[in-house]
Design a protein around this motif. Sequence first.
Motif, short mmCIF file in Angstrom:
data_model
loop_
_atom_site.label_atom_id
_atom_site.label_comp_id
_atom_site.label_asym_id
_atom_site.label_seq_id
_atom_site.Cartn_x
_atom_site.Cartn_y
_atom_site.Cartn_z
N LEU A 79 0.73 -1.34 -0.06
CA LEU A 79 -0.03 0.07 -0.16
C LEU A 79 0.86 1.14 -0.06
O LEU A 79 0.62 2.09 -0.73
CB LEU A 79 -0.84 0.08 1.17
CG LEU A 79 -2.03 -1.15 1.23
CD1 LEU A 79 -2.68 -1.08 2.56
CD2 LEU A 79 -2.91 -0.89 0.09
N GLU A 80 1.87 1.31 0.90
CA GLU A 80 2.85 2.43 0.99
C GLU A 80 3.55 2.53 -0.35
O GLU A 80 3.59 3.71 -1.09
CB GLU A 80 3.78 2.12 1.87
CG GLU A 80 4.89 3.21 2.24
CD GLU A 80 5.78 3.04 3.20
OE1 GLU A 80 6.90 3.89 3.34
OE2 GLU A 80 5.63 2.10 3.96
N GLU A 81 3.93 1.36 -1.23
CA GLU A 81 4.51 1.81 -2.37
C GLU A 81 3.59 2.17 -3.47
O GLU A 81 4.03 3.17 -4.53
CB GLU A 81 5.22 0.35 -2.87
CG GLU A 81 6.24 -0.25 -2.09
CD GLU A 81 7.64 0.72 -1.77
OE1 GLU A 81 7.36 1.88 -2.49
OE2 GLU A 81 8.45 0.39 -1.17
N ARG A 127 9.66 6.37 -12.30
CA ARG A 127 10.28 5.02 -12.82
C ARG A 127 10.67 4.51 -11.46
O ARG A 127 10.63 3.19 -11.68
CB ARG A 127 11.45 5.79 -13.84
CG ARG A 127 12.34 4.58 -14.02
CD ARG A 127 13.67 4.95 -14.82
NE ARG A 127 14.54 4.13 -15.11
CZ ARG A 127 15.85 4.36 -15.83
NH1 ARG A 127 15.84 5.69 -16.35
NH2 ARG A 127 16.70 3.33 -15.92
N GLN A 128 11.31 5.15 -10.54
CA GLN A 128 11.68 4.33 -9.33
C GLN A 128 10.62 3.50 -8.65
O GLN A 128 10.87 2.55 -8.27
CB GLN A 128 12.60 5.31 -8.41
CG GLN A 128 13.81 5.89 -8.78
CD GLN A 128 14.89 5.00 -9.28
OE1 GLN A 128 15.07 3.93 -8.37
NE2 GLN A 128 15.50 4.97 -10.13
N GLU A 129 9.45 4.33 -8.60
CA GLU A 129 8.36 3.80 -7.66
C GLU A 129 7.75 2.68 -8.37
O GLU A 129 7.09 1.81 -7.98
CB GLU A 129 7.36 5.05 -7.48
CG GLU A 129 7.86 6.18 -6.56
CD GLU A 129 8.12 5.58 -5.23
OE1 GLU A 129 8.16 4.53 -4.85
OE2 GLU A 129 8.91 6.33 -4.78
N LEU A 130 7.68 2.61 -9.77
CA LEU A 130 7.00 1.59 -10.53
C LEU A 130 7.81 0.29 -10.46
O LEU A 130 7.46 -0.84 -10.19
CB LEU A 130 6.94 1.91 -12.12
CG LEU A 130 6.03 2.92 -12.53
CD1 LEU A 130 6.44 3.24 -13.93
CD2 LEU A 130 4.82 1.88 -12.69
N GLY A 131 9.32 0.41 -10.27
CA GLY A 131 10.07 -0.70 -9.69
C GLY A 131 9.81 -1.28 -8.31
O GLY A 131 9.73 -2.53 -8.41
N ASP A 132 9.43 -0.32 -7.52
CA ASP A 132 9.18 -0.83 -6.19
C ASP A 132 7.62 -1.30 -6.27
O ASP A 132 7.61 -2.53 -5.49
CB ASP A 132 9.03 0.40 -5.14
CG ASP A 132 10.48 1.16 -4.88
OD1 ASP A 132 11.38 0.43 -5.08
OD2 ASP A 132 10.39 2.23 -4.32
#
Length: 269
Positions: free
Chosen positions: A38-40, A57-62
């Motif tokens: 949920l946080e991600e 881009r970084q958050e999509l990876g997470d």
Amino acid sequence: MTYSIADLQYLMARLRDPDTGCPWDLKQTFSSVVPYTLEEVYELVDAIEQGDQEQIRQELGDVLFQVIFYSQLAAESEQFSFSDVVSDIVAKLLRRHPHVFPSGELNSQRSLDAPADEAIKARWEEIKQQEREQKAQHSAMDDVPRALPALTRATKLQKRAAQQGFDWLELKQVIGAFRAEIDELEEAIAMADSRAVADEMGDVLFSAVNVARHLNLDAEAVTRGACDKFERRFRFVEQRCQESGVFAGKGELNSQMELFWNEAKAAGL
């Protein structure tokens, strides 16, 4: 160096290796990972709203890592694999887009005479209803997740009801119902009935979502916008209080603070 999905799967398997893996990752279960998921997702939403492409881009990876994590947990208990997850979503999207893939195969193509948007939407809902029936879900409400944020869930429930013909036709009726809920809240407050107050307050919020829906507004998005606006204005008030030596403590609204608030509004914050 550029890595692949296969590399990410290998990394996840290494993290979960009983002998040489990460102690924290080895302790995790489906349930324990949920708060991080949920946080991600919220961090991804925030990056999108900020328009920060690098952060997106970084958050999509997470978020992708969360999918890989759950798939690894399932694979270890021989429930399903990441390949099963991919196969299922491709099959579902093929099934739900007959206007793009008429034969249900990836290589099929529709004719250039595209169906109207309303026809596509109607077919989409028909297909989803068939899926619900296959899952023995007989109510239009059955597959609306209870874990959704309340405003989003309210919107989905209202849309489902509207698809069954349970909806106001005119905006003035919706606003009238909203005002009626506020009247009922005031009555409950006057009666000092705490349970009724909580119940009526919920109805007011639910009805406000209905107004937003009829205005083609996303209740969750506009509420986040209101939160951001409040934060900007209050930060301005705090700054002006500090500059002016005004005490901003507990208690009733300070008249000077209200003046600063109005300054913030006039400044377009």
